[in-house]
Scaffold this motif. Structure first.
Motif, mmCIF file in Angstrom:
data_model
loop_
_atom_site.group_PDB
_atom_site.id
_atom_site.type_symbol
_atom_site.label_atom_id
_atom_site.label_comp_id
_atom_site.label_asym_id
_atom_site.label_seq_id
_atom_site.Cartn_x
_atom_site.Cartn_y
_atom_site.Cartn_z
ATOM 1 N N ALA A 32 0.825 -1.209 0.000
ATOM 2 C CA ALA A 32 0.000 0.000 0.000
ATOM 3 C C ALA A 32 0.856 1.254 0.000
ATOM 4 N N ALA A 33 1.917 1.244 0.782
ATOM 5 C CA ALA A 33 2.809 2.404 0.832
ATOM 6 C C ALA A 33 3.455 2.646 -0.530
ATOM 7 N N ARG A 34 3.853 1.571 -1.198
ATOM 8 C CA ARG A 34 4.480 1.704 -2.521
ATOM 9 C C ARG A 34 3.497 2.261 -3.542
ATOM 10 N N LEU A 35 2.279 1.739 -3.551
ATOM 11 C CA LEU A 35 1.283 2.197 -4.506
ATOM 12 C C LEU A 35 0.911 3.661 -4.271
ATOM 13 N N ARG A 36 0.697 4.040 -3.020
ATOM 14 C CA ARG A 36 0.290 5.407 -2.745
ATOM 15 C C ARG A 36 1.419 6.391 -3.025
ATOM 16 N N ALA A 37 2.668 5.964 -2.814
ATOM 17 C CA ALA A 37 3.811 6.828 -3.140
ATOM 18 C C ALA A 37 3.844 7.144 -4.635
ATOM 19 N N GLN A 38 3.283 6.235 -5.438
ATOM 20 C CA GLN A 38 3.208 6.434 -6.881
ATOM 21 C C GLN A 38 1.854 7.019 -7.309
ATOM 22 N N HIS A 39 1.034 7.415 -6.311
ATOM 23 C CA HIS A 39 -0.298 7.981 -6.556
ATOM 24 C C HIS A 39 -1.195 6.997 -7.303
ATOM 25 N N LEU A 40 -1.014 5.710 -7.000
ATOM 26 C CA LEU A 40 -1.828 4.654 -7.585
ATOM 27 C C LEU A 40 -2.828 4.132 -6.561
ATOM 28 N N PRO A 41 -3.984 3.632 -7.007
ATOM 29 C CA PRO A 41 -4.973 3.100 -6.071
ATOM 30 C C PRO A 41 -4.517 1.773 -5.476
ATOM 31 N N THR A 42 -4.985 1.475 -4.280
ATOM 32 C CA THR A 42 -4.668 0.197 -3.625
ATOM 33 C C THR A 42 -5.745 -0.855 -3.885
ATOM 34 N N VAL A 43 -6.714 -0.534 -4.697
ATOM 35 C CA VAL A 43 -7.756 -1.482 -5.086
ATOM 36 C C VAL A 43 -7.696 -1.670 -6.596
ATOM 37 N N PRO A 44 -8.206 -2.794 -7.110
ATOM 38 C CA PRO A 44 -8.932 -3.811 -6.364
ATOM 39 C C PRO A 44 -8.008 -4.716 -5.563
ATOM 40 N N THR A 45 -8.570 -5.222 -4.496
ATOM 41 C CA THR A 45 -7.980 -6.321 -3.761
ATOM 42 C C THR A 45 -8.811 -7.556 -4.091
ATOM 43 N N THR A 46 -8.641 -8.648 -3.372
ATOM 44 C CA THR A 46 -9.460 -9.840 -3.604
ATOM 45 C C THR A 46 -10.027 -10.341 -2.281
ATOM 46 N N ILE A 47 -11.065 -11.122 -2.361
ATOM 47 C CA ILE A 47 -11.643 -11.720 -1.151
ATOM 48 C C ILE A 47 -10.596 -12.581 -0.451
ATOM 49 N N GLY A 48 -9.799 -13.314 -1.228
ATOM 50 C CA GLY A 48 -8.754 -14.148 -0.631
ATOM 51 C C GLY A 48 -7.758 -13.335 0.164
ATOM 52 N N GLU A 49 -7.317 -12.204 -0.392
ATOM 53 C CA GLU A 49 -6.390 -11.330 0.328
ATOM 54 C C GLU A 49 -7.035 -10.750 1.577
ATOM 55 N N GLU A 50 -8.290 -10.353 1.451
ATOM 56 C CA GLU A 50 -8.976 -9.762 2.601
ATOM 57 C C GLU A 50 -9.149 -10.773 3.732
ATOM 58 N N LYS A 51 -9.401 -12.008 3.405
ATOM 59 C CA LYS A 51 -9.561 -13.039 4.440
ATOM 60 C C LYS A 51 -8.277 -13.217 5.259
ATOM 61 N N GLN A 52 -7.135 -12.935 4.632
ATOM 62 C CA GLN A 52 -5.859 -13.063 5.332
ATOM 63 C C GLN A 52 -5.478 -11.810 6.120
ATOM 64 N N THR A 53 -5.937 -10.645 5.662
ATOM 65 C CA THR A 53 -5.388 -9.397 6.192
ATOM 66 C C THR A 53 -6.406 -8.452 6.821
ATOM 67 N N ASN A 54 -7.674 -8.631 6.522
ATOM 68 C CA ASN A 54 -8.690 -7.690 7.009
ATOM 69 C C ASN A 54 -9.197 -8.152 8.370
ATOM 70 N N VAL A 55 -8.782 -7.462 9.411
ATOM 71 C CA VAL A 55 -9.098 -7.901 10.770
ATOM 72 C C VAL A 55 -10.600 -7.935 11.021
ATOM 73 N N PHE A 56 -11.371 -7.126 10.310
ATOM 74 C CA PHE A 56 -12.823 -7.112 10.493
ATOM 75 C C PHE A 56 -13.474 -8.378 9.937
ATOM 76 N N LEU A 57 -12.838 -8.994 8.958
ATOM 77 C CA LEU A 57 -13.322 -10.288 8.463
ATOM 78 C C LEU A 57 -12.832 -11.442 9.323
ATOM 79 N N ARG A 58 -11.968 -11.143 10.288
ATOM 80 C CA ARG A 58 -11.322 -12.170 11.093
ATOM 81 C C ARG A 58 -11.789 -12.127 12.550
ATOM 82 N N ALA A 59 -12.980 -11.570 12.758
ATOM 83 C CA ALA A 59 -13.505 -11.439 14.119
ATOM 84 C C ALA A 59 -13.808 -12.788 14.760
ATOM 85 N N ASP A 60 -13.913 -13.842 13.955
ATOM 86 C CA ASP A 60 -14.150 -15.183 14.502
ATOM 87 C C ASP A 60 -12.865 -16.009 14.591
#
Length: 255
Positions: free
Chosen positions: A198-226
């Motif tokens: 994310a830091a690399r993309l934003r430094a280049q003024h590029l969007p950080t999306v799209p992401t994927t459901i698979g990536e979010e399941k690993q990294t998105n703490v709100f999807l990991r409440a269980d």
């Protein structure tokens, strides 16, 4: 033929999206945050707006609907009104409805919590999810009108989609979301990698999306409440996932 998807910034941190059907030349905008960037993107591609698919009633998602409808005489599709009436809608949709953008089918998922009427649109054939302010890259929306259990159920519905599903969300919030997630999951290596990306993309003024459901399941703490380790990090071992999610959202609200 696969859908052509264009992403561009609107307002201060919103994303604008155009979905184009090469077969019929139909083009839909997901929400209408700001007219000028949407018109510019249409003109750049040589496309004509035929549809606006609204996800929820907040002003930064519907502010340009009237102007665009007047300019293009396009169809406006919106969820059924709940707390607030949505103006200028030609068609109302609910869970399981299919919206045709030419030959492209967009399936409606009800994802309330951020607002009561919030819906997401998924192009199953293209593995593309447009979820506005329900699910963000490494985050989720604030719960303004619903309840924490309601929002958790909506997130679980999106989490259950195939891992390869691309996630197109409503705002560029990844870096702040990563910072919060790392405060809970300090040893999550996949999350650390997302921080670097994310830091690399934003430094280049590029969007950080799209992401994927698979990536979010690993990294998105709100999807990991269980996940037990997330509950333990919050001192909530043994509590329900909805309670853990609620605590996560409360802490993010104050971050």
């Amino acid at each position: 033929m696969p859908a052509e998807i264009r992403l561009f910034p609107c307002l201060s941190d919103n994303f604008g999206y155009l979905i184009h059907d090469p077969a019929s030349k139909a083009t839909a905008s997901i929400d209408a945050p700001e007219a000028a960037p949407i018109i510019k993107a249409l003109q750049h591609e040589g496309w004509t707006l035929t549809d606006i698919l609204i996800t929820h009633h907040h002003a930064d998602h519907v502010g340009a609907v009237a102007e665009l409808k007047a300019k293009y005489d396009c169809r406006v599709v919106a969820p059924h009104d709940k707390a607030v009436a949505i103006a200028d809608a030609d068609e109302r949709v609910r869970e399981g409805d299919i919206v045709q953008i030419g030959t492209i089918a967009a399936r409606v998922l009800e994802t309330p919590g951020h607002t009561l009427e919030h819906v997401s649109y998924i192009l199953d054939a293209d593995h593309a999810l447009f979820c506005a302010d329900t699910l963000f890259s490494v985050g989720c929306g604030r719960v303004f009108e619903g309840t924490y259990p309601m929002m958790w159920d909506s997130l679980k519905k999106l989490r259950a989609l195939p891992d390869a599903t691309k996630v197109y969300c409503g705002h560029e919030y990844t870096q702040s979301n990563v910072k919060f997630a790392l405060s809970v999951e300090r040893d999550n290596e996949a999350l650390e990698a997302r921080a670097v990306q994310a830091a690399r993309l934003r430094a280049q003024h590029l969007p950080t999306v799209p992401t994927t459901i698979g990536e979010e399941k690993q990294t998105n703490v709100f999807l990991r409440a269980d996940v037990p380790s997330v509950a333990a990090a919050l001192g909530l071992t043994g509590r329900s996932a909805a309670e853990v999610f609620g605590e996560l959202r409360e802490r993010k609200n104050k971050a």
